[in-house]
Design a protein around this motif. Structure first.
Motif, PDB file in Angstrom:
ATOM      1  N   VAL A  36      35.541 -71.850  20.597  1.00 13.09           N
ATOM      2  CA  VAL A  36      35.116 -70.534  20.118  1.00 13.09           C
ATOM      3  C   VAL A  36      36.215 -69.989  19.215  1.00 13.09           C
ATOM      4  CG1 VAL A  36      34.690 -68.129  20.804  1.00 13.09           C
ATOM      5  CG2 VAL A  36      33.516 -69.995  21.976  1.00 13.09           C
ATOM      6  N   ILE A  37      35.827 -69.593  18.032  1.00 12.84           N
ATOM      7  CA  ILE A  37      36.788 -69.045  17.069  1.00 12.84           C
ATOM      8  C   ILE A  37      36.891 -67.548  17.360  1.00 12.84           C
ATOM      9  CG2 ILE A  37      37.453 -68.891  14.647  1.00 12.84           C
ATOM     10  CD1 ILE A  37      35.370 -71.139  14.092  1.00 12.84           C
ATOM     11  N   GLU A  38      37.903 -67.236  18.169  1.00 12.23           N
ATOM     12  CA  GLU A  38      37.989 -65.932  18.815  1.00 12.23           C
ATOM     13  C   GLU A  38      37.958 -64.746  17.843  1.00 12.23           C
ATOM     14  OE1 GLU A  38      41.295 -66.004  21.492  1.00 12.23           O
ATOM     15  OE2 GLU A  38      40.952 -63.938  22.122  1.00 12.23           O
ATOM     16  N   ASP A  39      38.687 -64.861  16.755  1.00 13.83           N
ATOM     17  CA  ASP A  39      38.742 -63.722  15.830  1.00 13.83           C
ATOM     18  C   ASP A  39      37.586 -63.719  14.829  1.00 13.83           C
ATOM     19  OD1 ASP A  39      39.816 -65.997  14.653  1.00 13.83           O
ATOM     20  OD2 ASP A  39      41.353 -64.927  13.531  1.00 13.83           O
ATOM     21  N   ALA A  40      36.670 -64.658  14.972  1.00 11.67           N
ATOM     22  CA  ALA A  40      35.462 -64.665  14.150  1.00 11.67           C
ATOM     23  C   ALA A  40      34.248 -64.322  15.023  1.00 11.67           C
ATOM     24  CB  ALA A  40      35.279 -66.016  13.452  1.00 11.67           C
ATOM     25  N   CYS A  41      34.525 -63.559  16.096  1.00 14.42           N
ATOM     26  CA  CYS A  41      33.490 -63.062  17.004  1.00 14.42           C
ATOM     27  C   CYS A  41      33.792 -61.591  17.293  1.00 14.42           C
ATOM     28  CB  CYS A  41      33.523 -63.803  18.344  1.00 14.42           C
ATOM     29  SG  CYS A  41      33.223 -65.577  18.248  1.00 14.42           S
ATOM     30  N   ARG A  42      32.793 -60.838  17.687  1.00 15.03           N
ATOM     31  CA  ARG A  42      32.989 -59.475  18.188  1.00 15.03           C
ATOM     32  C   ARG A  42      32.088 -59.294  19.406  1.00 15.03           C
ATOM     33  NH1 ARG A  42      36.574 -59.888  15.209  1.00 15.03           N
ATOM     34  NH2 ARG A  42      37.401 -58.441  13.643  1.00 15.03           N
ATOM     35  N   ALA A  43      32.535 -58.384  20.320  1.00 11.89           N
ATOM     36  CA  ALA A  43      31.857 -58.252  21.612  1.00 11.89           C
ATOM     37  C   ALA A  43      31.120 -56.928  21.774  1.00 11.89           C
ATOM     38  CB  ALA A  43      32.901 -58.379  22.720  1.00 11.89           C
ATOM     39  N   ILE A  44      30.129 -56.936  22.666  1.00 12.63           N
ATOM     40  CA  ILE A  44      29.435 -55.708  23.070  1.00 12.63           C
ATOM     41  C   ILE A  44      30.278 -55.008  24.139  1.00 12.63           C
ATOM     42  CG2 ILE A  44      27.366 -54.791  24.194  1.00 12.63           C
ATOM     43  CD1 ILE A  44      25.787 -57.148  22.904  1.00 12.63           C
ATOM     44  N   ASP A  45      30.747 -55.765  25.128  1.00 11.99           N
ATOM     45  CA  ASP A  45      31.600 -55.281  26.225  1.00 11.99           C
ATOM     46  C   ASP A  45      30.958 -54.148  27.019  1.00 11.99           C
ATOM     47  OD1 ASP A  45      33.675 -55.476  27.948  1.00 11.99           O
ATOM     48  OD2 ASP A  45      35.148 -54.467  26.674  1.00 11.99           O
ATOM     49  N   THR A  46      29.952 -54.504  27.808  1.00 13.13           N
ATOM     50  CA  THR A  46      29.308 -53.542  28.706  1.00 13.13           C
ATOM     51  C   THR A  46      29.510 -53.999  30.148  1.00 13.13           C
ATOM     52  OG1 THR A  46      27.162 -52.571  29.336  1.00 13.13           O
ATOM     53  CG2 THR A  46      27.071 -54.732  28.328  1.00 13.13           C
ATOM     54  N   GLY A  47      29.973 -53.088  31.002  1.00 14.71           N
ATOM     55  CA  GLY A  47      30.141 -53.408  32.421  1.00 14.71           C
ATOM     56  C   GLY A  47      31.076 -54.571  32.687  1.00 14.71           C
ATOM     57  N   GLY A  48      32.161 -54.680  31.900  1.00  9.35           N
ATOM     58  CA  GLY A  48      33.138 -55.746  32.126  1.00  9.35           C
ATOM     59  C   GLY A  48      32.705 -57.109  31.594  1.00  9.35           C
ATOM     60  N   SER A  49      31.683 -57.099  30.741  1.00  8.57           N
ATOM     61  CA  SER A  49      31.110 -58.377  30.291  1.00  8.57           C
ATOM     62  C   SER A  49      32.070 -59.232  29.456  1.00  8.57           C
ATOM     63  CB  SER A  49      29.823 -58.130  29.495  1.00  8.57           C
ATOM     64  OG  SER A  49      30.076 -57.258  28.410  1.00  8.57           O
ATOM     65  N   LEU A  50      32.985 -58.603  28.733  1.00  6.41           N
ATOM     66  CA  LEU A  50      33.863 -59.416  27.873  1.00  6.41           C
ATOM     67  C   LEU A  50      34.873 -60.204  28.709  1.00  6.41           C
ATOM     68  CD1 LEU A  50      34.674 -60.365  25.070  1.00  6.41           C
ATOM     69  CD2 LEU A  50      36.162 -58.358  24.890  1.00  6.41           C
ATOM     70  N   ALA A  51      35.500 -59.524  29.682  1.00  7.64           N
ATOM     71  CA  ALA A  51      36.470 -60.230  30.543  1.00  7.64           C
ATOM     72  C   ALA A  51      35.769 -61.348  31.310  1.00  7.64           C
ATOM     73  CB  ALA A  51      37.125 -59.241  31.500  1.00  7.64           C
ATOM     74  N   LYS A  52      34.574 -61.058  31.810  1.00  5.40           N
ATOM     75  CA  LYS A  52      33.826 -62.069  32.557  1.00  5.40           C
ATOM     76  C   LYS A  52      33.467 -63.255  31.656  1.00  5.40           C
ATOM     77  CE  LYS A  52      29.822 -62.840  35.566  1.00  5.40           C
ATOM     78  NZ  LYS A  52      29.644 -64.208  35.059  1.00  5.40           N
ATOM     79  N   ALA A  53      33.108 -62.947  30.430  1.00  2.54           N
ATOM     80  CA  ALA A  53      32.740 -64.020  29.501  1.00  2.54           C
ATOM     81  C   ALA A  53      33.902 -64.974  29.271  1.00  2.54           C
ATOM     82  CB  ALA A  53      32.273 -63.421  28.169  1.00  2.54           C
ATOM     83  N   TRP A  54      35.102 -64.438  29.091  1.00  2.00           N
ATOM     84  CA  TRP A  54      36.258 -65.309  28.859  1.00  2.00           C
ATOM     85  C   TRP A  54      36.596 -66.106  30.117  1.00  2.00           C
ATOM     86  CZ3 TRP A  54      37.144 -67.284  24.538  1.00  2.00           C
ATOM     87  CH2 TRP A  54      37.060 -66.547  23.353  1.00  2.00           C
ATOM     88  N   ARG A  55      36.423 -65.468  31.287  1.00  2.00           N
ATOM     89  CA  ARG A  55      36.631 -66.225  32.534  1.00  2.00           C
ATOM     90  C   ARG A  55      35.653 -67.390  32.601  1.00  2.00           C
ATOM     91  NH1 ARG A  55      37.154 -61.132  35.011  1.00  2.00           N
ATOM     92  NH2 ARG A  55      35.059 -61.184  35.927  1.00  2.00           N
TER      93      ARG A  55
END
Ligand code: VGL
Ligand code: ZN
Length: 210
Positions: free
Chosen positions: A175-194
């Protein structure tokens, strides 16, 4: 980490559609900032595929399809928990279209997903029932693709699910991290990376692609 593109690599660009861009119905903050970097990346790859979120009106993932429900609530559906969204990417509407700023004319395939009324599909490989396949894996195999680089929207939903399924399908997945952007609802971004780290998805930066 230096990454040198080969002919068995493929850049998979996820859901770069107007409804996910600022001003859209499910706007992802900073979504527009990744278009030029993705255009630049695209020029480095012989093989490019895009996914397109493509829902019928009244789709089960829309809060408006459930009386009394609000966007970003989570409900339980037969295939598991479902975040409810504002109506977005309705088939044939301008919001479902690709940004006119995308310059990837050599894109070989567009995989549409989420077109069954009662099942969502974040992943480009399979629907949320974890059974119905989109055909992407077969396409990539027939083309002899071995490594997948994923960029686009949103990091915590469609990029995440697509990347995890790509590893499961046997592709070396970045995943090209800086070529993505997140919605981040209810902790979804941290969970996604886990979830992506646990699955063995590798993280790189656009600048690593040399
Ligand atoms: C997406 C929410 C709903 C995505 C698609 O592209 O990440 N997110 N539909
Ligand atoms: Zn959607």
């Amino acid at each position: 980490m230096a990454f040198t593109p080969r002919s068995d690599d493929l850049l998979l660009v996820v859901d770069l559609q107007y409804d996910f861009l600022p001003g859209g119905r499910l706007a992802v903050a900073g979504g527009d900032e990744i278009i030029i970097p993705i255009n630049r990346l695209g020029r480095r790859f012989e093989n490019v595929v895009m996914t397109q979120d493509w829902h019928p009106a009244g789709h089960i993932s829309f809060a408006s399809s459930h009386s009394g429900a609000n966007p970003f609530e989570v409900i339980e559906l037969p295939y598991g928990p479902q975040v409810l969204w504002p109506d977005h990417c309705v088939q044939g509407t301008p919001g479902a279209g690709f940004s006119a700023d995308i310059e990837l004319p050599h894109t070989q395939l567009v995989i549409r997903k989420g077109y069954h009324e009662v099942v969502d599909s974040y992943s480009g490989f399979q629907e949320a029932d974890r059974k119905t396949r989109t055909g992407l894996e077969g396409y990539l195999r027939e083309r002899g693709i071995r490594r997948l680089l994923i960029a686009g929207l949103a990091t915590d939903f469609c990029v995440n699910w697509t990347a995890v399924d790509a590893v499961a399908a046997g592709f070396e997945t970045y995943v090209i991290e800086d070529a993505c952007r997140a919605i981040d609802t209810g902790g979804s971004l941290a969970k996604a990376w886990r979830d992506m780290n646990a699955a063995g998805v590798q993280r790189i930066l656009a600048g690593d692609v040399a």
